[in-house]
Design an enzyme around this catalytic site. Structure first.
Site, PDB file in Angstrom:
ATOM      1  CG  ASP A 151      -2.191   0.834   0.954  1.00 61.73           C
ATOM      2  OD1 ASP A 151      -3.239   0.579   1.576  1.00 61.73           O
ATOM      3  OD2 ASP A 151      -2.121   1.755   0.101  1.00 61.73           O
TER       4      ASP A 151
HETATM    5  C1  GLC Z   1      -4.392   4.316  -0.194  1.00 59.64           C
HETATM    6  C2  GLC Z   1      -5.251   3.133   0.166  1.00 59.64           C
HETATM    7  C3  GLC Z   1      -5.289   2.080  -0.893  1.00 59.64           C
HETATM    8  C4  GLC Z   1      -5.164   2.732  -2.254  1.00 59.64           C
HETATM    9  C5  GLC Z   1      -3.777   3.306  -2.354  1.00 59.64           C
HETATM   10  C6  GLC Z   1      -3.548   4.048  -3.678  1.00 59.64           C
HETATM   11  O1  GLC Z   1      -3.704   4.781   0.930  1.00 59.64           O
HETATM   12  O2  GLC Z   1      -5.026   2.495   1.411  1.00 59.64           O
HETATM   13  O3  GLC Z   1      -6.535   1.362  -0.730  1.00 59.64           O
HETATM   14  O4  GLC Z   1      -5.388   1.789  -3.277  1.00 59.64           O
HETATM   15  O5  GLC Z   1      -3.461   4.165  -1.272  1.00 59.64           O
HETATM   16  O6  GLC Z   1      -4.356   5.183  -3.701  1.00 59.64           O
END
Ligand code: GLC
Length: 728
Positions: free
Chosen positions: A258
């Site tokens: 993430d």
């Molecule tokens: C965010 C979220 C994740 C998302 C990623 C890209 O912090 O936790 O679900 O896909 O970053 O935006």
């Protein structure tokens, strides 16, 4: 991975230098409306494997061109984006889509979203979010598919299939991403990013089931969760990411971190610095690093120290290259928007409206006040801060949808009612959080002067979603006071709630005559709600999550364990009923709250309709079956109402005695049926004994012989039941 792809990947890998391999493991952020020179340079040097958040198709094509034509090996990019519940055409939030209990509707929404995103060069979405959560304080419950592993599995797989189509290389197909692996929905206190402590048995029997279903369905990628799971951050959790995902499940898709979750392991206190974080992430098998640069900064050095091997890197890069081959990017990395239908076209908007219609849940309909009847309604007072809020109704995680395309409830009612019925619109409050009563008088006057009163309230989009947890999940601001003021006009009140979570509405429900829960319904929420209020459509949604009476009951969910002292009407007493000075042991010693009892406000699976469904005559094909056999369970459903309507018929099972305690009910099947007034239909569910299995104390998946109860009904409160047994 096909043989030819494997050969191509091996051949490419053999030509790659270590820096180019590390480049493939790096995902950088785009989206600044231009292509910065540092990013173009990194691409030319083969230092970028993926970009997220770039949705200008010209810029995306230029990025692909630079990678393909100006880098040494011409490897195209993965272009990632959070296409969570729509791209330009916005569907109901995933929790609302879950309320449809309709895999086909969910699949169609994902397919349309994929097409609109692919037209902009996106080839990878970070969805479906299939975290199981039983905590409505948690802001990301809005993105989830609810509290139940079976429903979440069915709908999560539908989303994967919608995004990915039959072939990833097809135009309009994009790679899906099962997230957030794993246990994120159990964040302590419902506070986002917080600790998740889940015993392995619970993890396997509840939280991991949707991810296993997605893996078995061929989801192209996984994303690691931010949280620490039982003390080890998911992003560095070798048991989770390697032992379970790779070895036990044999999953060979891409795992992406993430956003900066790799370097956050140092913040967790799990690693001392970015080098240590990179080491733990590589050791866990996180193939691609989102946004941070620990791989680019430290992998080469870690290899030089002998801490990680070239073989590990090759294995990770091979998975990334395989996905790019599967997407057809080596054959054609470029996007021609002319190959796609226009976004927000009539068929997309129609699908979004149908999804919104099916997602709304009718929770109360006193005296069957709904549907309203155009012919005997000359005027409607439309009151509330969300009745005409095109942005708020879209809900959270809307990066590319625009408020200007929304059709609000006000516009939907006007469109439906035309000149036949006057709509007297008075917001009463300028926003959901507003605390000024300045608009109350006009709202009360509108109610006094109109035949019917519809109030549209709830949460702003911002009040749910990532990092947006709430400790008090009542209606925000003074919306409840506005209901009180309008109720003084003495007219029946139809309340429509737009929210990203279950709200605690025990007092509110008492003050209104009908309650329609619309979640955040998306672009076409207005026409959908108008059609439901005036009977063009009948509500058919069912709750994918339990509604607590008050936040102190959380967690409260239907598939709870029986405990050694289950509460009942007999054993549960209310504080006000206990005599003063009552001795310690004078109460029913069972599991409840003195000030809330033991039942939720609305149970999982609940939802009314304009039909009136009666469940009669449940039977089973056998009284006893052997392990490995199937059993049929039948029930008759009658629509005893005056309206044709759809009903989601649900099948629940209980394993009465087992190696570990099992839930008092577990959803094992559901089906949408349509019944005309007076129509009777026999439904049959077929269960295989494997579907009655669970992970036991030894973490083996087993189905044990013994007694089972089975229910068929219109909610988890189903009372029509039968029993059967499984024998050796
Ligand atoms: C965010 C979220 C994740 C998302 C990623 C890209 O912090 O936790 O679900 O896909 O970053 O935006």
């Amino acid at each position: 991975m096909g043989d030819s792809t494997a050969a191509k990947v091996a051949d490419l890998l053999s030509q790659m230098g270590l820096d180019e391999k590390i480049g493939q493991m790096s995902q950088l952020n785009g989206g600044g409306g231009h292509l910065p020179e540092y990013l173009a340079e990194a691409m030319r040097a083969g230092q970028v494997g993926s970009v997220l958040n770039e949705v200008d198709v010209e810029i995306v094509n230029e990025m692909q061109r630079i990678c393909v034509q100006e880098s040494r090996l011409g490897i195209p990019l993965l272009i990632g984006r959070d296409v969570i519940h729509g791209f330009k055409t916005i569907f109901p939030i995933p929790l609302g889509q879950a309320a449809t209990w309709d895999p086909e509707t969910v699949k169609q929404g994902a397919a349309i979203s994929a097409m609109e995103a692919a037209a902009k060069g996106v080839n990878w979405t970070f969805a479906p979010m299939i975290d199981i959560t039983r905590d409505p304080r948690w802001g990301r419950i809005a993105e989830s598919l609810g509290e139940d592993p079976y429903l979440c599995s069915q709908l999560g797989v539908a989303m994967v299939n919608g995004f990915q189509g039959d072939d990833l290389s097809e135009t309009g197909s994009i790679a899906a991403c099962a997230k957030h692996f794993a246990g994120y929905g159990a964040a302590e206190g419902g506070r986002d990013y917080n600790t998740a402590n889940i015993p392995e048995n619970e993890l396997r029997n509840v939280h991991l089931r949707p991810f296993k279903a997605a893996a078995d369905a061929g989801v192209a990628s996984f994303m690691s969760a931010f949280c620490d799971l039982n003390g080890v951050p998911a992003t560095g959790n070798r048991w989770l990411m390697d032992q379970l995902l790779r070895k036990e499940w044999q999953y060979d898709g891409v795992v992406v971190s993430d956003w900066e979750s790799i370097v956050e392991m140092t913040v967790h206190g799990f690693t001392a610095d970015d080098e240590g974080a990179a080491y733990e992430a590589v050791s866990a098998g996180i193939d691609m690093e989102m946004a941070s640069s620990s791989y680019r900064d430290h992998v080469e050095n870690l290899m030089a120290q002998g801490k990680i091997s070239l073989q590990q890197i090759d294995t990770m890069v091979a998975r990334i290259l395989t996905l790019k081959f599967d997407l057809g990017l080596f054959d054609n990395p470029y996007t021609d928007p002319g190959h796609f239908s226009a976004p927000l076209n009539r068929s997309h908007l129609t699908a979004a409206k149908e999804a919104a219609v099916k997602s709304c849940v009718l929770l109360k309909n006193e005296q069957r006040i709904l549907p309203l009847n155009k012919s005997d309604t000359n005027s409607v007072a439309l009151i509330g801060p969300l009745a005409d809020q095109p942005y708020e109704q879209l809900g959270t995680w809307v990066f590319d949808g625009k408020a200007k395309h929304s059709v609000t409830v006000l516009e939907g009612l006007k469109e439906l009612l035309g000149s036949e019925v006057t709509v007297n619109f008075e917001p009463g409050l300028v926003s959901a959080r507003e605390t000024s009563r300045d608009g109350f008088a006009a709202a009360v006057t509108a109610a006094e002067e109109s035949d019917a009163v519809v109030m549209v309230m709830g949460e702003e989009s911002f009040m749910s979603g990532e990092a947006h947890s709430r400790a008090n999940i009542d209606l925000p601001g003074i919306q409840e006071q506005l209901i009180d003021a309008v109720a003084a006009a003495g007219k029946p009140i139809v309340l429509v709630i737009m929210a990203g979570r279950p709200l605690t509405l025990e007092r509110v429900v008492e003050k209104v005559d009908a309650l329609l829960y619309a979640w955040h319904p998306g672009t076409m929420g207005g026409p959908a709600i108008a059609d439901l209020l005036f009977g063009v459509e009948s509500p058919s949604g069912k709750l994918p999550v339990t509604f607590p009476r008050m936040v102190g009951q959380v967690p409260i969910y239907y598939s709870h364990k029986n405990t050694g002292r289950p509460a009942s009407e007999e054993t549960c007493v209310r504080m006000e009923d206990v005599p003063l000075g009552a001795p310690q042991t004078s109460l029913g010693m069972s599991s409840f709250h003195l000030d809330a009892g033991f039942k939720p406000l609305f149970p999982f699976g609940f939802g009314l309709s304009y039909g009136r469904f009666q469940y009669v005559k449940i039977t089973t094909s056998h009284h006893s079956i052997a392990l490995g056999e199937t059993i049929d369970i039948f029930a008759d459903i009658i629509n005893a109402g005056a309206h044709p309507a759809e009903e989601v018929v649900q099948l629940y099972v209980r394993d009465l005695v087992a190696n570990v305690t099992r839930p008092v009910k577990e959803l094992k099947g559901f089906r949408r049926i349509f019944l005309k007034p007076g129509e009777r239909q026999r439904i049959c569910f077929t269960l295989h004994t494997d579907e009655l299995g669970f992970f036991n104390r030894e973490m083996n998946y087993v189905t044990e012989p013994g007694q089972f109860h089975v229910w068929i009904g219109g909610s988890s409160d189903a009372s029509l039941w039968a029993e059967f047994e499984i024998h050796e």
